[in-house]
Design an enzyme around this catalytic site. Structure first.
Site, PDB file in Angstrom:
ATOM      1  N   THR A 199     -42.298 -33.621 -31.765  1.00 41.94           N
ATOM      2  CA  THR A 199     -42.838 -34.948 -32.089  1.00 41.94           C
ATOM      3  C   THR A 199     -44.295 -35.083 -31.673  1.00 41.94           C
ATOM      4  O   THR A 199     -45.060 -35.820 -32.304  1.00 41.94           O
ATOM      5  CB  THR A 199     -42.010 -36.075 -31.449  1.00 41.94           C
ATOM      6  OG1 THR A 199     -42.082 -35.979 -30.026  1.00 41.94           O
ATOM      7  CG2 THR A 199     -40.555 -36.003 -31.894  1.00 41.94           C
ATOM      8  N   CYS A 246     -45.474 -38.831 -33.702  1.00 42.97           N
ATOM      9  CA  CYS A 246     -44.467 -39.385 -34.624  1.00 42.97           C
ATOM     10  C   CYS A 246     -43.069 -39.206 -34.032  1.00 42.97           C
ATOM     11  O   CYS A 246     -42.210 -38.573 -34.639  1.00 42.97           O
ATOM     12  CB  CYS A 246     -44.531 -38.669 -35.976  1.00 42.97           C
ATOM     13  SG  CYS A 246     -45.688 -39.378 -37.131  1.00 42.97           S
ATOM     14  N   HIS A 247     -42.837 -39.772 -32.846  1.00 48.38           N
ATOM     15  CA  HIS A 247     -41.566 -39.524 -32.173  1.00 48.38           C
ATOM     16  C   HIS A 247     -40.361 -39.941 -33.025  1.00 48.38           C
ATOM     17  O   HIS A 247     -39.634 -39.105 -33.560  1.00 48.38           O
ATOM     18  CB  HIS A 247     -41.527 -40.275 -30.842  1.00 48.38           C
ATOM     19  CG  HIS A 247     -42.583 -39.880 -29.865  1.00 48.38           C
ATOM     20  ND1 HIS A 247     -42.781 -38.584 -29.468  1.00 48.38           N
ATOM     21  CD2 HIS A 247     -43.503 -40.627 -29.207  1.00 48.38           C
ATOM     22  CE1 HIS A 247     -43.773 -38.539 -28.595  1.00 48.38           C
ATOM     23  NE2 HIS A 247     -44.228 -39.770 -28.420  1.00 48.38           N
ATOM     24  N   ASP A 248     -40.132 -41.235 -33.115  1.00 50.14           N
ATOM     25  CA  ASP A 248     -38.933 -41.737 -33.790  1.00 50.14           C
ATOM     26  C   ASP A 248     -38.978 -41.559 -35.309  1.00 50.14           C
ATOM     27  O   ASP A 248     -37.947 -41.239 -35.920  1.00 50.14           O
ATOM     28  CB  ASP A 248     -38.702 -43.206 -33.432  1.00 50.14           C
ATOM     29  CG  ASP A 248     -38.461 -43.384 -31.940  1.00 50.14           C
ATOM     30  OD1 ASP A 248     -38.191 -42.384 -31.255  1.00 50.14           O
ATOM     31  OD2 ASP A 248     -38.554 -44.526 -31.454  1.00 50.14           O
TER      32      ASP A 248
END
Length: 324
Positions: A199, A246-248
């Site tokens: 991420t 852009c983790h989630d």
């Protein structure tokens, strides 16, 4: 490409900025059958996360999706501080939105989660982008839950990458290690972990944000507005440019099959629950990966270690599209 014939999807989140962008992406992706959203304390309180979720869903034209607030504390009763320094006052970057016309359901997150899973005739997928307290409580209430779930995708943990709440621990795993340990040990048919290792390498930029602000639909514009605060945090703490991880959203892309990992070995994965410097660390046995072993003995999760770096462009294109 549109998602083809997915199972129904439930999202368990703590709606801060990246959760909100993930929800907007899911609402804008053709073929995604988003059935319910449950919230937990993490980036903000469970109740505030539920309100944020309702506001985000209404912006995306999906006020029909049921939302329920869940656990306010960890399994052992701890209350961790809200992450306002990351997500702004209220969790959405300080952006003021109209009060939602819908309200959270009268039941708890666990009740909504179990009811939705039970009623999905072909099974359900779950995307978890928050501390795993709700899922751990759901497993206590209904040990058969893993039999009803096709794929569980969790954004959380760090394998080789440093943690983001301690040198070893990532927030979603580290804020409730006991819950994470229980969930990872539950025997899911298809468990995928999306850690910081990937991420943090899929980055939105200021050019992306400006495209979102200029786009012709409310979902894209909202993403651009709330990302402003998130970009400032990342620029000051984690990235050498104005942008964000852009983790989630990346976990959402993997959950619905729009992102195919380049490397996702099946590994034995546990969580350190002892009090000490390693509390909340994801413990993933990566021995043998370099030899191309398909899975380590005792493997319980596919751990995404490499993606191709193109998801931010796909995300912005999706959110900027006038029609879903």
């Amino acid at each position: 490409m549109p998602v083809s014939a997915p199972r129904p999807l439930l999202v368990d989140c703590d709606t801060g900025i990246d959760d909100a962008v993930a929800l907007l992406y899911l609402c804008r992706t053709p073929g995604v059958d988003l059935r319910a959203v449950t919230t937990v304390a993490g980036n903000t309180t469970a109740e505030r996360a539920a309100r944020n979720t309702l506001q985000v869903l209404e912006t995306a034209g999906r006020a029909d999706i049921p939302v329920a607030a869940g656990a306010a504390t960890t399994l052992r009763g701890d209350t961790h501080p809200e992450a306002g320094f990351v997500h702004g006052d209220g969790g959405l970057g300080g952006v003021a939105l109209p009060a939602p016309t819908a309200a959270p359901g009268p039941g708890t997150a666990v009740e909504l989660l179990l009811r939705t899973a039970r009623e999905a005739e072909a099974g359900i997928d779950i995307l978890a982008t928050a501390p795993l307290t709700n899922l751990a409580l759901a497993l206590r209430a209904e040990p058969r839950l893993p039999e009803w779930v096709g794929r569980l995708t969790i954004m959380g943990g760090a394998v080789h990458h440093p943690g983001n709440i301690s040198p070893l621990a990532e927030a979603n795993i580290g804020h409730d290690p006991e819950a994470a340990a229980a969930v990872l040990a539950a025997g899911w048919r298809d468990l995928t972990l999306v850690p910081l290792d990937v991420t943090m390498r899929e980055n939105l930029t200021e050019a992306h944000r400006q495209r979102l602000l200029a786009c012709g639909n409310p979902a894209g514009r909202l993403a651009g507005e709330i990302l402003d605060f998130y970009f400032t945090f990342h620029e000051e703490t984690a990235l050498p440019f104005r942008g964000s991880a852009c983790h989630d959203p990346l976990a959402a892309g993997i959950a619905v099959g729009e992102v195919t990992p380049r490397a996702a070995p099946r590994l034995p994965v546990t969580v350190d629950t002892a009090d000490g410097a390693a509390r909340g660390a994801l413990v993933a046995d990566t021995r043998g990966i370099h030899r191309g072993y398909p899975a380590q003995p005792g493997a319980n999760a596919a751990v995404v270690l490499e993606t191709d770096g193109t998801f931010p462009e796909l995300l912005v294109d999706r959110l900027c599209r006038i029609r879903k």
